[in-house]
Design a protein around this motif. Structure first.
Motif, PDB file in Angstrom:
ATOM      1  N   LEU A   1       0.745  -1.078  -0.017  1.00  0.00           N
ATOM      2  CA  LEU A   1      -0.064   0.485   0.344  1.00  0.00           C
ATOM      3  C   LEU A   1       0.864   1.468   0.373  1.00  0.00           C
ATOM      4  N   SER A   2       2.194   1.460   0.554  1.00  0.00           N
ATOM      5  CA  SER A   2       3.286   2.584   0.391  1.00  0.00           C
ATOM      6  C   SER A   2       3.264   2.679  -0.706  1.00  0.00           C
ATOM      7  N   VAL A   3       3.389   1.922  -1.592  1.00  0.00           N
ATOM      8  CA  VAL A   3       3.960   2.314  -3.045  1.00  0.00           C
ATOM      9  C   VAL A   3       2.858   2.860  -3.692  1.00  0.00           C
ATOM     10  N   PHE A   4       2.037   2.759  -3.511  1.00  0.00           N
ATOM     11  CA  PHE A   4       0.532   3.111  -3.725  1.00  0.00           C
ATOM     12  C   PHE A   4      -0.252   4.434  -3.135  1.00  0.00           C
ATOM     13  N   ILE A   5       0.269   4.990  -1.977  1.00  0.00           N
ATOM     14  CA  ILE A   5       0.543   6.032  -1.642  1.00  0.00           C
ATOM     15  C   ILE A   5       1.053   6.235  -2.096  1.00  0.00           C
ATOM     16  N   ALA A   6       2.734   6.705  -1.929  1.00  0.00           N
ATOM     17  CA  ALA A   6       3.418   7.347  -2.365  1.00  0.00           C
ATOM     18  C   ALA A   6       3.895   7.742  -3.561  1.00  0.00           C
ATOM     19  N   CYS A   7       2.508   6.687  -5.348  1.00  0.00           N
ATOM     20  CA  CYS A   7       2.206   7.429  -6.431  1.00  0.00           C
ATOM     21  C   CYS A   7       1.745   8.497  -6.190  1.00  0.00           C
ATOM     22  N   ALA A   8       0.257   8.829  -5.071  1.00  0.00           N
ATOM     23  CA  ALA A   8      -0.181  10.856  -4.968  1.00  0.00           C
ATOM     24  C   ALA A   8       0.847  11.395  -5.075  1.00  0.00           C
ATOM     25  N   LEU A   9       2.050  11.124  -4.644  1.00  0.00           N
ATOM     26  CA  LEU A   9       2.959  12.713  -5.244  1.00  0.00           C
ATOM     27  C   LEU A   9       3.529  13.071  -6.438  1.00  0.00           C
ATOM     28  N   LEU A  10       1.932  11.859  -7.440  1.00  0.00           N
ATOM     29  CA  LEU A  10       2.445  12.501  -8.702  1.00  0.00           C
ATOM     30  C   LEU A  10       1.263  13.616  -8.562  1.00  0.00           C
ATOM     31  N   VAL A  11       0.256  13.504  -7.696  1.00  0.00           N
ATOM     32  CA  VAL A  11      -0.694  14.679  -8.064  1.00  0.00           C
ATOM     33  C   VAL A  11      -0.130  16.277  -7.842  1.00  0.00           C
ATOM     34  N   PRO A  12       0.549  16.520  -6.984  1.00  0.00           N
ATOM     35  CA  PRO A  12       0.976  17.905  -6.585  1.00  0.00           C
ATOM     36  C   PRO A  12       1.932  18.230  -8.043  1.00  0.00           C
ATOM     37  N   ALA A  13       3.197  17.400  -8.499  1.00  0.00           N
ATOM     38  CA  ALA A  13       4.090  17.293  -8.945  1.00  0.00           C
ATOM     39  C   ALA A  13       3.217  18.068 -10.717  1.00  0.00           C
TER      40      ALA A  13
ATOM     41  N   SER B   1      -6.383  25.906 -15.255  1.00  0.00           N
ATOM     42  CA  SER B   1      -6.367  24.192 -13.792  1.00  0.00           C
ATOM     43  C   SER B   1      -7.194  23.352 -14.302  1.00  0.00           C
ATOM     44  N   THR B   2      -8.002  22.929 -14.766  1.00  0.00           N
ATOM     45  CA  THR B   2      -9.157  22.255 -15.670  1.00  0.00           C
ATOM     46  C   THR B   2      -7.857  21.029 -16.113  1.00  0.00           C
ATOM     47  N   VAL B   3      -7.449  21.814 -17.007  1.00  0.00           N
ATOM     48  CA  VAL B   3      -6.273  20.595 -17.609  1.00  0.00           C
ATOM     49  C   VAL B   3      -5.282  20.555 -16.318  1.00  0.00           C
ATOM     50  N   GLY B   4      -4.652  20.923 -15.162  1.00  0.00           N
ATOM     51  CA  GLY B   4      -3.714  20.660 -14.313  1.00  0.00           C
ATOM     52  C   GLY B   4      -4.797  18.885 -13.395  1.00  0.00           C
ATOM     53  N   VAL B   5      -5.883  19.580 -12.828  1.00  0.00           N
ATOM     54  CA  VAL B   5      -6.631  18.785 -12.190  1.00  0.00           C
ATOM     55  C   VAL B   5      -7.314  17.376 -13.189  1.00  0.00           C
ATOM     56  N   VAL B   6      -7.228  17.558 -14.568  1.00  0.00           N
ATOM     57  CA  VAL B   6      -7.424  16.364 -14.843  1.00  0.00           C
ATOM     58  C   VAL B   6      -6.281  15.330 -15.670  1.00  0.00           C
ATOM     59  N   MET B   7      -5.348  16.177 -15.601  1.00  0.00           N
ATOM     60  CA  MET B   7      -3.601  15.101 -15.850  1.00  0.00           C
ATOM     61  C   MET B   7      -3.638  14.552 -14.552  1.00  0.00           C
ATOM     62  N   ALA B   8      -3.903  15.246 -13.593  1.00  0.00           N
ATOM     63  CA  ALA B   8      -3.007  14.556 -12.598  1.00  0.00           C
ATOM     64  C   ALA B   8      -3.926  13.533 -12.168  1.00  0.00           C
ATOM     65  N   VAL B   9      -5.247  13.888 -12.297  1.00  0.00           N
ATOM     66  CA  VAL B   9      -5.910  12.532 -12.004  1.00  0.00           C
ATOM     67  C   VAL B   9      -5.878  11.357 -13.533  1.00  0.00           C
ATOM     68  N   VAL B  10      -5.321  11.796 -14.289  1.00  0.00           N
ATOM     69  CA  VAL B  10      -4.612  10.306 -15.230  1.00  0.00           C
ATOM     70  C   VAL B  10      -3.579  10.006 -15.258  1.00  0.00           C
ATOM     71  N   PHE B  11      -2.099  10.528 -14.714  1.00  0.00           N
ATOM     72  CA  PHE B  11      -1.461  10.422 -14.387  1.00  0.00           C
ATOM     73  C   PHE B  11      -1.107   9.380 -13.140  1.00  0.00           C
TER      74      PHE B  11
ATOM     75  N   LEU C   1       1.907  21.553  -9.978  1.00  0.00           N
ATOM     76  CA  LEU C   1       2.741  22.122 -10.776  1.00  0.00           C
ATOM     77  C   LEU C   1       2.892  22.489 -12.236  1.00  0.00           C
ATOM     78  N   VAL C   2       3.066  21.865 -12.313  1.00  0.00           N
ATOM     79  CA  VAL C   2       3.198  21.842 -14.370  1.00  0.00           C
ATOM     80  C   VAL C   2       1.919  22.573 -14.972  1.00  0.00           C
ATOM     81  N   PHE C   3       1.212  21.597 -14.939  1.00  0.00           N
ATOM     82  CA  PHE C   3       0.040  22.464 -15.496  1.00  0.00           C
ATOM     83  C   PHE C   3      -0.771  23.306 -15.152  1.00  0.00           C
ATOM     84  N   LEU C   4      -1.127  23.828 -14.098  1.00  0.00           N
ATOM     85  CA  LEU C   4      -1.860  24.872 -13.365  1.00  0.00           C
ATOM     86  C   LEU C   4      -1.336  25.778 -13.959  1.00  0.00           C
TER      87      LEU C   4
END
Length: 154
Positions: A15-27, A37-47, A30-33
């Motif tokens: 489970l810790s690896v799946f939780i660590a993958c959540a760091l993809l969301v803020p990263a 903002s809409t593209v940023g949120v969508v891309m965060a969820v997709v990644f 940071l790139v897309f916002l």
């Protein structure tokens, strides 16, 4: 072992690896916002979803059935399986490290520490044995030994 009861184990990350993958969301945010903002949120969820799917789909599966043992995409038929031995703790670390024969066929996952060492009966095989990560080494050894006992010509 019974045809209706094959062994199956997927070597999923903890489970810790799946939780660590959540760091993809803020990263990703940071790139897309700054762009949208809409593209940023969508891309965060997709990644994040893509990372989870990739982790699950690339996790190898171990199976033991009446025909033999499968580890990932590799297969040992019942008549090719020699003695099996399970290792845990420091013994498993030594088997994966200093005692590992460079010719051995291996399937390791860093998050699954125990291993099973399976000797091969095929003298033409360049690998002297298989060394495979498993969370249940005693169960794998027990099932492989049961399969060996049932294989004709032993």
């Amino acid at each position: 072992m019974d045809v209706m009861n094959p062994y199956r184990e997927r070597l999923l990350p903890p489970l810790s690896v799946f939780i660590a993958c959540a760091l993809l969301v803020p990263a990703t945010l940071l790139v897309f916002l700054p762009i949208n903002s809409t593209v940023g949120v969508v891309m965060a969820v997709v990644f994040y979803a893509a990372a989870i799917v990739l982790l699950v789909l690339t996790s190898p599966v171990l199976t033991i059935d009446d025909e033999g043992f499968t580890a990932g995409r590799a297969r040992l038929y019942a008549h090719e399986i020699g003695e099996a031995e399970g290792f845990t703790g420091a013994d498993a670390t030594r088997e994966r490290g200093p005692r590992l024969d460079a010719r051995a066929w291996t399937l390791f996952r860093g998050w699954v520490r125990p291993v099973v060492k399976i000797s091969l009966t095929d003298l033409d095989d360049p690998a002297p044995y298989w060394l495979v990560s498993t969370r249940r080494p005693d169960e794998v050894v027990r099932r492989l030994e049961a399969l060996r006992r049932r294989t004709p010509g032993r």
